[in-house]
Each structure stands twice: as structure tokens, then as C-alpha cells.
Design a protein around this motif. Structure first.
Motif, PDB file in Angstrom:
ATOM      1  N   ASP B  74      29.891  42.695  33.551  1.00 41.09           N
ATOM      2  CA  ASP B  74      30.088  41.584  34.634  1.00 41.09           C
ATOM      3  C   ASP B  74      30.649  40.402  33.586  1.00 41.09           C
ATOM      4  N   ARG B 106      30.809  50.317  35.572  1.00 45.84           N
ATOM      5  CA  ARG B 106      31.109  49.711  36.884  1.00 45.84           C
ATOM      6  C   ARG B 106      31.169  48.201  36.341  1.00 45.84           C
ATOM      7  N   GLN B 108      32.538  44.133  37.122  1.00 41.17           N
ATOM      8  CA  GLN B 108      32.725  43.153  37.987  1.00 41.17           C
ATOM      9  C   GLN B 108      33.478  42.100  37.301  1.00 41.17           C
ATOM     10  N   ILE B 135      35.057  52.046  37.739  1.00 41.06           N
ATOM     11  CA  ILE B 135      35.306  50.958  38.903  1.00 41.06           C
ATOM     12  C   ILE B 135      35.449  49.535  38.524  1.00 41.06           C
ATOM     13  N   ARG B 137      35.946  45.904  40.080  1.00 36.12           N
ATOM     14  CA  ARG B 137      35.939  45.133  41.298  1.00 36.12           C
ATOM     15  C   ARG B 137      36.434  43.661  40.777  1.00 36.12           C
ATOM     16  N   GLU B 171      38.957  53.224  39.491  1.00 40.05           N
ATOM     17  CA  GLU B 171      39.414  52.613  40.747  1.00 40.05           C
ATOM     18  C   GLU B 171      39.389  51.340  40.636  1.00 40.05           C
ATOM     19  N   TRP B 173      39.450  47.657  42.709  1.00 38.26           N
ATOM     20  CA  TRP B 173      39.277  46.942  44.248  1.00 38.26           C
ATOM     21  C   TRP B 173      39.397  45.638  44.293  1.00 38.26           C
ATOM     22  N   LEU B 175      38.134  42.280  45.762  1.00 39.44           N
ATOM     23  CA  LEU B 175      36.797  42.063  46.711  1.00 39.44           C
ATOM     24  C   LEU B 175      37.298  40.925  47.740  1.00 39.44           C
ATOM     25  N   ASP B 183      36.016  44.563  51.057  1.00 46.58           N
ATOM     26  CA  ASP B 183      36.990  44.872  49.954  1.00 46.58           C
ATOM     27  C   ASP B 183      37.925  45.933  50.264  1.00 46.58           C
ATOM     28  N   ARG B 184      38.857  45.852  49.415  1.00 48.04           N
ATOM     29  CA  ARG B 184      40.064  46.690  49.625  1.00 48.04           C
ATOM     30  C   ARG B 184      40.108  47.422  48.240  1.00 48.04           C
ATOM     31  N   LEU B 185      40.371  48.837  48.589  1.00 41.74           N
ATOM     32  CA  LEU B 185      40.747  49.642  47.469  1.00 41.74           C
ATOM     33  C   LEU B 185      42.297  49.310  47.132  1.00 41.74           C
ATOM     34  N   ARG B 188      43.694  54.170  43.000  1.00 42.57           N
ATOM     35  CA  ARG B 188      42.714  55.058  42.830  1.00 42.57           C
ATOM     36  C   ARG B 188      43.380  56.155  41.972  1.00 42.57           C
TER      37      ARG B 188
END
Lengths: 353, 328
Positions: B74, B106, B108, B135, B137, B171, B173, B175, B183-185, B188
Motif C-alpha cells: 500500500d 496486490r 495499491q 495486480i 491498482r 495487471e 488497473w 481506479l 475500475d478500468r483494466l 493485462r
């Protein structure tokens, strides 16, 4: 030798599938027209008509032939899917002999692992066409590949709108047959029709509103001018948005695979047929590119297309990707990305990809 | 049995990194936690303050078959984090193909925050089975510099793409803003290397790699990486055309205008690319720049990535030199 045995078993299973499918179509067609148009019915004591005869009245059979025809104006002849770049790299960089026989399986495998899941998913759920198109747009990470996919996808959508969709009576769900589609299938076809209409509208609005951002990216990618001018041109455009995120990507791009899957569903092709002609279309385009690149002549081309190898490969790839979710689709031949991406740096080229 | 490491427990190695912007305007570590087999280390007295440096390590220097690592990162508003490794991430063999070694990250990244992830490559040993999902974001104006690369294995032991399976997915993304947008990819990028051939006519994985010993993807996004992305696109457009010929005489070549430092650097880099058979391409994909490369061996790949990032300079400018330690 043993590969041949495997090929035959694959072709058997494909044939079986096709027979089962045609028989199902026959039953549907007969249910629709019980007593009509069957001059040969007296010749067969039972109710079962030979499958061939039924296919004469089968709309989906008609469209199967149209969609698998190499005369379908998708512009596929303009793309070699990395073949031209592969030839140049093998000759000029690796100084290795080139062979179509070694490129073809790699290309089929790579094409199947990256794009076939999108065609399958769109056929299974045509209503999700726009979502699938957006997801595929995020997965094609090379300019040349994007160009090829979008050019053919837009061409296919154009054919759908201008040529197929107007033929009201023959496509289930568009005209007189409306409402007669039996249960779930008719429903899915109507959903697919609606999805295609909505998608086409979305494409028109999104391509007009984001034309500026796409023009920037294409000028960067397709230009062969010195990098300094390209970079400054791109930079000059970007300064208007300054140190901010670029505009969000367009809502619709029209990639080939999801549109192909959705259209095949609407005209009544089975999932197996759709997958098969989708992959075979790729093989036909590759073989035709090889002929024009001077690798071999038309007889060798037909020999390749007719071979058990091609048939076996196509079936094996369909089986491999049958259950693959679009989230899990990916590149399994990483050098293919390099060849396709580096088509841009070829000095002379006859293809767009 | 023949592994020198303790049998991994079924519990996943959970890890968490939280970075925030301190009042004095530099990034600081707010939380750092980890479990076996994951290990996270951040220097207590960092030499540079442009970003927080965190080492992604594992006990024993690798992941044993069946190990699972889940890392959540994060990066809060305005903060900057650089993640590095110490040596290749080794993936040891799995007892059977259904024992999958997994790493999931993951991330953020809040508005105006940035992450730089330039690790050493993953080195999957023979018979290993590995899946990696990362991933990212990104909030508005967040930046990301990501390198993901994998080698053919231990070449000294004759390994050459000899693992069972290697799967890597990244991926990115964007936000959604203020509850109106979803949220839009954006990208990928997925690579599937599988030694299981679906058809006898398909070449083996090793053959299909065409003597490439390392493949990698560099993914760039956000305002801090904008100039680096343009640099890659510009250098790609400046690559000499394949099959072009120089018809000038030697005299004319010698008489050509003296080279600028950038041109000298480029000429040297192109010489290295030819020598190491390094192939690369760059593309702008939905507001991200995606660079793909393949090289004969790890060192060729490392020196190429390092040369590009150092020459352009923005990674070192925004994250400090310590972020580049794995690609030097």
C-alpha cells in the motif's frame, strides 16, 4: 508416425461432433417445417432425412460457409501475423534457416492461447461483447498486433452491419423467425443481436470522442520518421494534458475475436464450428501470406491446409483452450511478441503485420 | 527429500508493506510485516531518501515447491517505494506437477504516489511449477515502473527452460473516480510457459524460445514514468531498419557529423544488442508503455535494461540510485 494416428483420432472426434451437430440442426429444422418442402420424404420410410438434405435448409450451414470463405472481406491478406518479421529476423539477426513448417505450429499455438478464449467467451455469452472487447484490448501489448486485430474486427463489424444484418429473413431472431427460436438458443441469439447493435453504437461514439488520443499513439507507432520528431510531436500533444494521466482508453476498439464469436452465435453456428473456423481462418491467412512471401506455391499451400498436421493442431488447440477463461489467456510463445512487435523495424515489408 | 530446506507448511507467507508520506516531505515506512517463507527488510538508516527501499527476500534464497507468498503493498498519497531483491528468486522443484509454488502481489498506489519494482529475474529450476500474479491498482496520477523477467534456469547445470510450468501475469488497473466510474483494466500482460505439449507437432518449449535465455517485460505508467516511456518509444522508433543497407563509402561515413553523447551511447547500445542477440519492442497500450525484450542470457538482459534506465535517468531521479541495484 504416431502423430498421424493422433491426427486421425482428432479428425474423427471433430467429424463426430460435426455429425452430431448437423443432426441436431436437422431436428430443429424439421420441427420448424413439418410437412413442407420435402419432396424426397416419400423415399425414406422413417422420419429421418439424410443430414445433407437438412443442411440445404439450414441457415447456420449457409453462414458457416460464408464466414469460413477466404473471400470474406476482412482484409486478412494484409497481415502475416509475424511471419514476415520472423523471416527477416531468422535471416538477418539469427542467420538461421527459415521454415514455414516450424513457424506454423508456433503461430497457431500462440494465436489460440492469446485470442481463442475471447472468441469462445463471446459465443457463450454474446451479451458480454463490449466487456470482452475491452478486456482483449488490454491484453494485446504490441502495436502491430493491435492494428491487425482491430482492422479485421472493424471489417467484420462492417460486413455484419452492411451485409448480414440486413438479410432479415434468414438470420434467426432478426425477422420472420423471430420468437420461433426454441427457448434458450433464440434468447441468446436475440441478446447477441442486441449486443452487436449496442456495440456498434458504442464504437461510433467512442471513436469520435477519443480520436485525438488514438491518433497520437498511431503516429508514434507507425511513423518511420526520425525519433526526435516523433517524440516531440507526441510530447507537444501530451503537454496539453501536462503531468496528468492520459485520457482513459476508448470504450470500444472492435477486436476480431469477440466480434467473431458473437456474430457466429447470432447466425447459429455451434461453439465447435466457431472455434474451428476462427483458427482455420488464421491458418489460411498465414498460408496465403507464405505464398505471397514466396515461400512456396499454391499446390504446396493447399497441401499444407489439407494436411493432418493442420487439422490435428487446430483441434488440439481448441481442446486446450476450451475451458480457458479470458483472464487466463496469455502468450505462450514469447518470441512471437518480439517478432510481431518488431515488424515495425523491417526496412521493406509487404504486410501490415 | 533432497531439498535442504524445511518442508513448507500449508500456511501462506503473508506480507504487508505500507508506505506513507511523512510530514517532512519524505516517504516513510508505516508498516512492515511478513511470515515464512517471505522475508522483508528495509534499511534502518537509508543512504537515500527519495523513496523507501524494501528488499523482497525469502528464507533460504528461494521458494520451495508448494510455497505460497501473498504480499500486499500500500503506497499512500504522495509516497514513493522502491522494491528490490538480492539475487535471483529461485524456484525449487516441485515433487509433482500439481504442487504449485505461488507468489501473489496486490499493490495499491494512491494519488501522486509511485512504486518502482526492479527485481532480479525469477530463476525456475528444472521440474518447478510456478505461478505469479501481480495486480497493481493505480489512483489518479499514480506512477508505476515494473520489471518482470524470467530466466531459462541454472545454465551451469544444463537447465534450459526445463521447468514444468511458469506462469506470470501482471495487471494494471486505473481506479475509478468518485464512485461514478468503475475500475478500468488498462493492461493485462500474461505469459504462459508450459512444457506440456498439446500436440506432437508443436515444438518443445526450449525450441519455441529460439535460443533466448531470458525474457522480460517492463511496464511504465503515470506522470513520473512519462518521460521514460517516451524515451523507450523514441529509441524503438530509432532502431536501425532490419535489412537496410548503408551505401555510403567509408570516407563518407568517417566524414559524417561528430556524434552527440546520446548518439554515441546509442551506437554502443546497438552494438551490444547485436552482439547479445537482444530483441526488444515497445508499444503504447492504453496509456501505459509496455516494453518486451529477450536476450541470450541474464547479464545481457540486465545490462540492456540498466543502460536504458540509467541513460534516461528518471528512475534514479525519482526513486534514488538504490532502486536500480538489481539492473546495474
Amino acid at each position: 508416425m504416431d502423430s498421424r494416428i493422433v491426427n486421425e483420432s482428432y479428425s474423427d472426434s471433430t467429424l463426430d461432433n460435426e455429425i452430431a451437430d448437423l443432426e441436431r440442426k436437422l431436428a430443429i429444422a424439421k420441427a420448424k417445417r413439418p410437412q413442407q418442402l420435402t419432396p424426397h420424404s416419400h423415399s425414406s420410410p422413417t422420419n429421418s432425412t439424410p443430414p445433407l438434405l437438412a443442411s440445404l435448409h439450414d441457415t447456420s450451414f449457409h453462414f458457416l460457409l460464408l464466414l469460413s470463405d477466404s473471400a470474406l472481406p476482412l482484409g486478412s491478406f494484409a497481415f502475416s501475423s509475424g511471419l514476415e518479421s520472423y523471416l527477416a529476423h531468422q535471416k538477418l539477426v539469427s542467420r538461421q534457416p527459415t521454415s514455414f513448417a516450424s513457424f506454423l505450429p508456433l503461430s497457431i499455438s500462440s494465436y489460440a492461447s492469446t485470442t481463442l478464449p475471447f472468441a469462445l467467451a463471446a459465443h457463450r455469452d454474446p451479451a458480454s461483447l463490449a466487456t470482452l472487447d475491452d478486456a482483449q484490448d488490454a491484453t494485446i501489448v504490441c502495436t502491430v498486433g493491435r492494428r491487425a486485430s482491430v482492422a479485421q474486427g472493424r471489417a467484420l463489424l462492417g460486413i455484419w452491419e452492411r451485409s448480414f444484418a440486413g438479410t432479415n429473413t434468414s438470420i434467426p431472431g432478426t425477422g420472420v423467425m423471430d420468437g420461433k427460436g426454441e427457448g434458450g438458443e433464440g434468447q441468446r441469439q436475440r441478446e447477441g443481436l442486441e449486443a452487436l447493435r449496442a456495440f456498434s453504437a458504442l464504437l461510433k461514439t467512442s471513436s469520435s470522442s477519443t480520436s485525438t488520443s488514438t491518433s497520437t499513439s498511431t503516429s508514434t507507432s507507425t511513423s518511420t520518421s526520425p525519433p526526435s520528431s516523433t517524440a516531440t510531436a507526441a510530447a507537444a500533444h501530451e503537454t496539453t494534458t501536462c503531468a496528468n494521466d492520459p485520457l482513459p482508453p476508448p470504450a470500444a476498439s472492435a477486436h476480431l475475436a469477440p466480434l467473431f464469436g458473437a456474430i457466429c452465435r447470432v447466425v447459429g453456428l455451434s461453439l465447435e464450428q466457431t472455434a474451428y473456423i476462427f483458427l482455420l481462418g488464421h491458418v489460411k491467412a498465414l498460408v496465403s501470406a507464405a505464398v505471397r512471401a514466396g515461400m512456396f506455391g499454391p499446390y504446396q499451400a493447399q497441401k499444407t491446409l489439407a494436411s493432418g498436421t493442420v487439422q490435428g493442431l487446430v483441434s488440439a488447440m481448441i481442446e486446450r483452450e476450451w475451458e480457458t477463461n479470458v483472464e487466463e489467456a496469455g502468450q505462450n510463445v514469447p518470441v512471437m511478441d518480439l517478432w510481431v512487435g518488431r515488424h515495425e523495424v523491417l526496412y521493406s515489408k509487404i504486410f501490415n503485420s | 527429500m533432497d531439498s535442504p530446506f524445511p518442508r513448507s507448511s500449508s500456511a501462506a507467507g503473508e506480507g504487508r508493506i505500507v508506505i506513507r508520506l511523512l510530514p517532512e516531505g519524505i516517504s516513510g515506512l508505516q508498516a512492515l510485516s511478513y511470515q515464512y517463507p517471505l522475508k522483508l527488510v528495509s534499511p534502518t538508516r537509508p543512504s537515500e531518501t527519495k523513496s523507501v527501499l524494501v528488499f523482497l527476500l525469502s528464507f533460504g534464497g528461494g521458494l520451495v515447491g508448494g510455497d505460497i507468498v501473498n504480499l500486499s503493498v500500500d503506497v499512500q498519497t504522495g509516497a514513493k517505494l522502491a522494491l528490490v531483491t538480492q539475487g535471483h528468486t529461485k524456484i525449487f522443484k516441485s515433487a509433482t506437477p500439481d504442487v504449485v509454488t505461488r507468489q501473489t502481489m496486490r499493490v495499491q498506489i494512491a494519488a501522486d504516489a509511485a512504486l518502482c519494482l526492479l527485481p532480479d529475474p525469477v530463476q525456475p529450476f528444472a521440474s518447478s511449477v510456478y505461478e505469479q500474479v501481480q495486480i497493481f491498482r493505480l489512483a489518479r496520477n499514480a506512477s508505476l515502473c515494473l520489471l518482470d523477467w524470467v530466466t531459462q534456469g541454472r545454465t551451469a547445470r544444463g537447465e534450459n527452460w526445463s521447468f514444468v510450468r511458469w506462469l506470470g501475469r501482471n495487471e494494471v488497473w486505473a481506479l475509478g473516480d468518485a464512485s461514478t466510474e468503475r475500475d478500468r483494466l488498462l493492461v493485462r500482460d500474461s505469459v504462459i510457459l508450459d512444457n506440456n505439449r498439446a500436440h506432437p507437432q508443436l515444438p518443445s518449449l526450449r525450441e519455441s524460445m529460439h535460443s533466448v535465455g531470458v525474457i522480460g517485460t517492463l511496464l511504465l505508467r503515470g506522470p513520473l514514468m512519462k518521460s521514460l516511456g517516451e524515451f523507450f518509444l523514441g529509441e524503438f522508433a530509432a532502431l536501425p531498419r532490419l535489412g537496410a543497407r548503408d551505401f555510403r563509402s567509408d570516407d563518407a561515413k568517417a566524414a559524417a557529423a561528430p556524434l552527440s553523447p546520446r548518439e554515441k551511447w546509442r551506437a554502443e547500445r546497438l552494438r551490444m544488442e547485436r552482439e547479445n542477440k537482444l530483441l526488444w519492442s515497445a508499444a503504447n497500450v492504453r496509456g501505459c508503455v509496455v516494453v518486451k525484450f529477450g536476450a541470450l542470457d541474464v547479464e545481457a538482459g540486465r545490462s540492456w535494461v540498466g543502460s536504458m534506465l540509467l541513460e534516461e535517468g528518471s528512475v534514479s531521479r525519482h526513486f534514488g540510485d538504490h532502486s536500480l541495484m538489481c539492473v546495474r
